[in-house]
Motif scaffolding. Structure first.
Motif, PDB file in Angstrom:
ATOM      1  N   THR A 280       0.929  -1.205  -0.203  1.00  0.00           N
ATOM      2  CA  THR A 280       0.006  -0.009   0.150  1.00  0.00           C
ATOM      3  C   THR A 280       0.652   0.940   0.049  1.00  0.00           C
ATOM      4  O   THR A 280       0.327   2.298  -0.498  1.00  0.00           O
ATOM      5  CB  THR A 280      -0.827   0.107   1.163  1.00  0.00           C
ATOM      6  N   VAL A 281       2.021   1.340   0.711  1.00  0.00           N
ATOM      7  CA  VAL A 281       3.008   2.362   0.487  1.00  0.00           C
ATOM      8  C   VAL A 281       3.310   2.736  -0.894  1.00  0.00           C
ATOM      9  O   VAL A 281       3.390   3.877  -1.273  1.00  0.00           O
ATOM     10  CB  VAL A 281       4.201   2.036   1.548  1.00  0.00           C
ATOM     11  N   CYS A 282       3.877   1.419  -1.516  1.00  0.00           N
ATOM     12  CA  CYS A 282       4.212   1.744  -3.039  1.00  0.00           C
ATOM     13  C   CYS A 282       3.014   2.202  -3.872  1.00  0.00           C
ATOM     14  O   CYS A 282       3.280   3.217  -4.597  1.00  0.00           O
ATOM     15  CB  CYS A 282       4.507   0.415  -3.536  1.00  0.00           C
ATOM     16  N   TYR A 283       1.868   1.560  -3.653  1.00  0.00           N
ATOM     17  CA  TYR A 283       0.759   2.240  -4.562  1.00  0.00           C
ATOM     18  C   TYR A 283       0.523   3.732  -4.038  1.00  0.00           C
ATOM     19  O   TYR A 283      -0.002   4.342  -4.842  1.00  0.00           O
ATOM     20  CB  TYR A 283      -0.501   1.704  -3.996  1.00  0.00           C
ATOM     21  N   SER A 284       0.583   4.138  -2.650  1.00  0.00           N
ATOM     22  CA  SER A 284       0.271   5.412  -2.434  1.00  0.00           C
ATOM     23  C   SER A 284       1.250   6.452  -3.031  1.00  0.00           C
ATOM     24  O   SER A 284       1.019   7.632  -3.781  1.00  0.00           O
ATOM     25  CB  SER A 284       0.512   5.834  -1.018  1.00  0.00           C
ATOM     26  N   TYR A 285       2.562   6.088  -3.169  1.00  0.00           N
ATOM     27  CA  TYR A 285       3.788   6.927  -3.664  1.00  0.00           C
ATOM     28  C   TYR A 285       3.716   6.839  -5.320  1.00  0.00           C
ATOM     29  O   TYR A 285       4.078   7.815  -5.996  1.00  0.00           O
ATOM     30  CB  TYR A 285       4.998   6.573  -3.244  1.00  0.00           C
ATOM     31  N   GLU A 319       0.397   7.210   7.359  1.00  0.00           N
ATOM     32  CA  GLU A 319       1.065   8.061   6.121  1.00  0.00           C
ATOM     33  C   GLU A 319       0.049   7.993   4.881  1.00  0.00           C
ATOM     34  O   GLU A 319       0.268   8.563   4.104  1.00  0.00           O
ATOM     35  CB  GLU A 319       2.302   7.868   5.845  1.00  0.00           C
ATOM     36  N   LEU A 320      -0.744   7.049   4.832  1.00  0.00           N
ATOM     37  CA  LEU A 320      -1.646   6.923   4.052  1.00  0.00           C
ATOM     38  C   LEU A 320      -2.925   7.577   3.797  1.00  0.00           C
ATOM     39  O   LEU A 320      -4.027   7.311   2.899  1.00  0.00           O
ATOM     40  CB  LEU A 320      -1.864   5.354   3.348  1.00  0.00           C
ATOM     41  N   ARG A 321      -3.353   8.127   5.131  1.00  0.00           N
ATOM     42  CA  ARG A 321      -4.427   8.631   5.384  1.00  0.00           C
ATOM     43  C   ARG A 321      -4.892   9.755   4.105  1.00  0.00           C
ATOM     44  O   ARG A 321      -6.109   9.860   3.821  1.00  0.00           O
ATOM     45  CB  ARG A 321      -4.463   9.253   6.416  1.00  0.00           C
ATOM     46  N   ASN A 322      -3.898  10.572   3.723  1.00  0.00           N
ATOM     47  CA  ASN A 322      -4.075  11.596   2.822  1.00  0.00           C
ATOM     48  C   ASN A 322      -4.629  11.161   1.326  1.00  0.00           C
ATOM     49  O   ASN A 322      -4.772  11.883   0.679  1.00  0.00           O
ATOM     50  CB  ASN A 322      -2.822  12.590   2.562  1.00  0.00           C
ATOM     51  N   LYS A 364      -0.208  12.870  15.493  1.00  0.00           N
ATOM     52  CA  LYS A 364       0.685  13.560  14.853  1.00  0.00           C
ATOM     53  C   LYS A 364       0.622  13.676  13.363  1.00  0.00           C
ATOM     54  O   LYS A 364       1.514  14.562  12.640  1.00  0.00           O
ATOM     55  CB  LYS A 364       2.294  13.008  15.053  1.00  0.00           C
ATOM     56  N   ILE A 365      -0.520  13.057  12.841  1.00  0.00           N
ATOM     57  CA  ILE A 365      -0.601  13.200  11.466  1.00  0.00           C
ATOM     58  C   ILE A 365      -1.253  14.629  11.261  1.00  0.00           C
ATOM     59  O   ILE A 365      -2.256  15.246  11.509  1.00  0.00           O
ATOM     60  CB  ILE A 365      -1.877  12.054  10.894  1.00  0.00           C
ATOM     61  N   HIS A 366      -0.754  15.204   9.967  1.00  0.00           N
ATOM     62  CA  HIS A 366      -1.292  16.392   9.425  1.00  0.00           C
ATOM     63  C   HIS A 366      -2.663  16.135   8.760  1.00  0.00           C
ATOM     64  O   HIS A 366      -2.562  15.286   8.006  1.00  0.00           O
ATOM     65  CB  HIS A 366      -0.312  17.232   8.510  1.00  0.00           C
ATOM     66  N   ARG A 367      -3.779  16.718   9.121  1.00  0.00           N
ATOM     67  CA  ARG A 367      -5.045  16.299   8.357  1.00  0.00           C
ATOM     68  C   ARG A 367      -5.463  17.746   7.747  1.00  0.00           C
ATOM     69  O   ARG A 367      -5.746  18.751   8.443  1.00  0.00           O
ATOM     70  CB  ARG A 367      -6.219  16.332   9.713  1.00  0.00           C
TER      71      ARG A 367
END
Length: 573
Positions: A280-285, A319-322, A364-367
C-alpha cells in the motif's frame, strides 16, 4: 600354513567399534531427517509440503518427542498458505512447547505466533504481546541469534507504531550482530539467516531515518542494501524493500518517472510474499507521483488500490490517510457527490482504525480535513441527495436485520459445532456406548449368572445383534438361555437403561460411528439411515439421534462433510 594377522587389521576393528555409536545415533534421528529433507527446500507457503509435515508431526506425537513436535508445527506455519491455518499451527506449537518445559523452545514458539500476527494479519499490538512473552523466556537462554532476531521483530513493531528512535536503537544492535555473524565459518543455513537479518536491519534503519527526517542516512543505507542484493535471487525480497525505499527517495527528489519505475519494480517482490502493508505504501507513492505529473486518472487508480487493501484487511498505515483526502478533493472537482460521499465515509473509518492501531502516531498526522469537518461534510452530502439518504437508511435496516440473523445463525451454528465435536470425541475415544459398570455388586443374582449374561451381552453388541428386526427382551432371553426377569434386571443395573432404551442407544451409536467413518453413508437419505440401524420411522430416528447425540442427523452429516472438505484441501498438492 599359518595365518598372519597384520597390525592394520586391529586398527580396522577398533574403528568399527568406535564409529558404531555414531551410526546408532544417526539412525535414531534418520526418520525425522528423511521426512524433513523432502520438503525443507520448498518455497514458503508451498502447501505441497503439508502432507509431509503432517507425517513428521504424527511421528513426533506417536513418540511423544515434543521438541520435534514443536519443530513440525513451526514448519507447518512456514509452508501453510493460509493465515488462519498459520495461527492454528502457532497455537499448537505453543501447546507442544509447554510440554518440553524448555525456555528456548517456548521463546521460539511465542516468537513465531508474533510473526504470524505481525506479517499475516498486521495486528501489531497482538504481535508485540507475543514477542514480549518470547523475550521473557529468551532471557533464560544463551541463544544470541534468537535474542537478536526477537530484538529485530520488536523493533519492527515499534517502528510501525511510531516509536522510531526506540526502534532505531534495536536495529543498530541487530545490524552489528548479524553482520558479524554472517562472516563466521558456520552452518550454511545460519549464514543465510544472519545475512537476511543484516539486510532487513539495514532496511528498517533506512525506514526509521526517513520517518525522523534524516534522508541522507536513509539513502546511504538504501544504496548499500541495493549494492548487496541486486541480481541475487536468494535475496530478491530484500532487494524489493530496498528498491521501495529508493522509489520513495526519488519521489521526494521530484524524480517522479524513476520513482514510479522503482516502486513498480519493488512491488514484484513485495506482492510475491503478500506483504500488503508495504504494497500500500508503494501504491500511495506511485499515485502521488502520477498526481505530480498531472495524470489524475492514474493517480486515482493507485489511491483506490490502497482503499481496496483497507476494505479487505481493515488495515491502513497513518501516512496513507491523505490518499482519501486527495480522492475527496478530486471527486469534488468532478462534481461527483456519490464518490465524494463514499471516500468521506472511508476516511472516517480509516481515522477510526488509525486511532485504534496507531494511537501514538494518530495525534501527529497532519490533516487537511479534521474529524468534525469530515462529519459535517458527510452530513451535507447525504442531505443533498434524498435518494441517497433513503438508500442508506434502507441499507441500514437491512444490515441490522442481517446482523441479527447472522448472530442468531452464528450462535445456533456454534452450538451445533460444539455438539458435533463432543460426539466426534466420543467416537475417537470409543465412548459412544458406556461400558459395563462392575464397580459394585448391584444385584442379588448369583455372580456366575451375572458374569455369564454380561459376557453374552458383550457378544450381542460386538456381533451387532441389536440390528435384528423384531428383537425383544423375551426373544433375547431365550437366545441367552435365561429368563427375561434376570436379563431385564442386569440390563437396567449394569447398562443403566431399560431394554428398549438400551437397544435404541446401541442402534444410534452404530449408525453415528458409521456416518463418521464411511463417507458413502453421508449421501444416504434419512430413511435409509434409519433402516441401516434397525429403526423403522424416519421421524423417530431423527428425534432419537438428536436426543442421544444432542445434534440432528442432517447437521451431523453437514459438519462431517465440512471436516472432510477441510482435510482434503489441507492435503492438496
Amino acid at each position: 600354513m599359518s595365518i598372519v594377522i597384520r597390525p592394520y587389521f586391529y586398527v580396522f576393528i577398533l574403528l568399527i567399534v568406535l564409529v558404531q555409536p555414531l551410526f546408532a545415533q544417526k539412525e535414531g534421528y534418520s526418520g525425522y531427517y528423511l521426512i524433513k529433507r523432502e520438503y525443507e527446500n520448498r518455497a514458503n507457503n508451498d502447501s505441497s509440503a503439508l502432507p509431509l509435515i503432517e507425517k513428521y508431526i504424527a511421528k513426533a506425537k506417536g513418540e511423544k518427542n515434543y521438541p520435534r513436535l514443536v519443530e513440525g508445527y513451526l514448519d507447518a506455519i512456514q509452508y501453510s498458505p493460509h493465515p488462519n491455518a498459520k495461527l492454528k499451527y502457532a497455537d499448537s506449537a505453543i501447546l507442544a512447547a509447554n510440554l518440553t518445559k524448555n525456555d528456548s523452545i517456548l521463546s521460539r514458539a511465542y516468537l513465531h505466533k508474533g510473526i504470524v500476527y505481525y506479517f499475516n494479519f498486521k495486528k501489531y499490538k497482538l504481535a508485540l504481546a507475543e514477542y514480549m512473552v518470547a523475550y521473557e523466556y529468551s532471557k533464560k537462554t544463551n541463544d544470541q541469534y534468537h535474542k537478536n532476531r526477537l530484538a529485530y521483530l520488536i523493533g519492527v513493531v515499534k517502528s510501525y507504531i511510531g516509536h522510531y528512535d526506540e526502534a532505531l536503537v534495536l536495529f543498530k544492535q541487530t545490524k552489528t550482530f548479524f553482520e558479524a555473524e554472517s562472516r563466521k565459518n558456520i552452518n550454511r543455513n545460519l549464514i543465510y539467516g544472519n545475512i537476511r537479518g543484516y539486510y532487513n536491519s539495514l532496511h528498517q534503519m533506512a525506514v526509521c531515518y526517513r520517518y525522523i527526517g534524516i534522508p541522507k542516512s536513509a539513502d546511504s543505507l538504501t544504496n548499500i542494501g541495493l549494492s548487496l542484493t541486486t541480481g541475487n535471487k536468494d535475496f530478491s525480497q530484500e532487494y524489493g524493500y530496498f528498491l521501495k525505499e529508493k522509489g520513495i527517495s526519488q519521489y521526494y527528489e521530484k524524480d517522479y518517472q524513476n520513482s514510479i519505475k522503482s516502486l513498480n519494480g519493488s512491488l514484484i517482490s513485495i506482492a510475491s510474499v503478500d506483504d500488503f502493508a508495504w504494497a500500500t505504501v508503494c501504491y500511495s507513492y506511485i499515485g502521488k507521483s502520477y498526481q505530480e505529473l498531472g495524470d489524475h486518472n492514474k493517480s486515482k487508480l493507485y489511491f483506490k488500490k490502497v482503499d481496496s487493501v483497507f476494505q479487505k484487511h481493515n488495515f491502513i498505515l497513518p501516512e496513507l490517510r491523505n490518499n482519501y483526502e486527495q480522492l475527496i478533493t478530486e471527486y469534488r472537482k468532478e462534481n461527483n457527490p456519490q464518490k465524494e460521499l463514499y471516500y468521506t465515509t472511508q476516511l472516517i473509518k480509516a481515522d477510526s482504525t488509525i486511532g485504534q492501531d496507531f494511537a501514538y502516531l494518530s495525534s501527529k498526522i497532519h490533516r487537511e480535513y479534521d474529524l468534525r469537518d469530515l462529519r459535517e461534510e458527510k452530513m451535507r452530502l447525504e442531505q443533498n441527495s434524498t435518494v441517497s439518504a433513503w438508500v442508506n437508511r434502507t441499507l441500514g435496516i437491512i444490515a441490522g436485520i442481517l446482523v441479527i440473523a447472522f448472530v442468531v445463525k452464528y450462535r445456533a451454528e456454534k452450538r451445533i459445532r460444539e455438539k458435533y465435536r463432543i460426539v466426534e470425541q466420543k467416537i475417537l475415544n470409543g465412548d459412544l456406548v458406556p461400558s459395563r459398570d462392575e464397580s459394585v455388586k448391584k444385584s442379588d443374582i448369583e455372580k456366575e449368572i451375572v458374569d455369564d449374561l454380561l459376557d453374552k451381552l458383550d457378544d450381542f453388541e460386538s456381533n451387532l445383534g441389536f440390528l435384528e428386526s423384531g428383537i425383544t427382551l423375551n426373544k433375547l432371553a431365550l437366545k441367552f438361555d435365561t429368563n427375561h426377569t434376570y436379563l431385564s434386571q442386569i440390563i437396567n443395573e449394569y447398562k443403566g437403561n431399560n431394554f428398549k432404551r438400551y437397544l435404541v442407544e446401541l442402534r444410534i451409536a452404530y449408525i453415528t460411528k458409521r456416518l463418521y467413518q464411511e463417507e458413502k453413508l453421508l449421501s444416504y437419505k434419512i430413511e435409509t439411515l434409519a433402516e441401516e440401524c434397525g429403526i423403522a420411522s424416519r421421524s423417530n430416528f431423527s428425534d432419537l439421534f438428536q436426543e442421544i447425540n444432542g445434534i440432528r442427523p442432517k447437521d451431523f452429516i453437514r459438519k462431517r462433510w465440512e471436516d472432510i472438505a477441510r482435510e482434503k484441501k489441507a492435503f492438496e498438492v
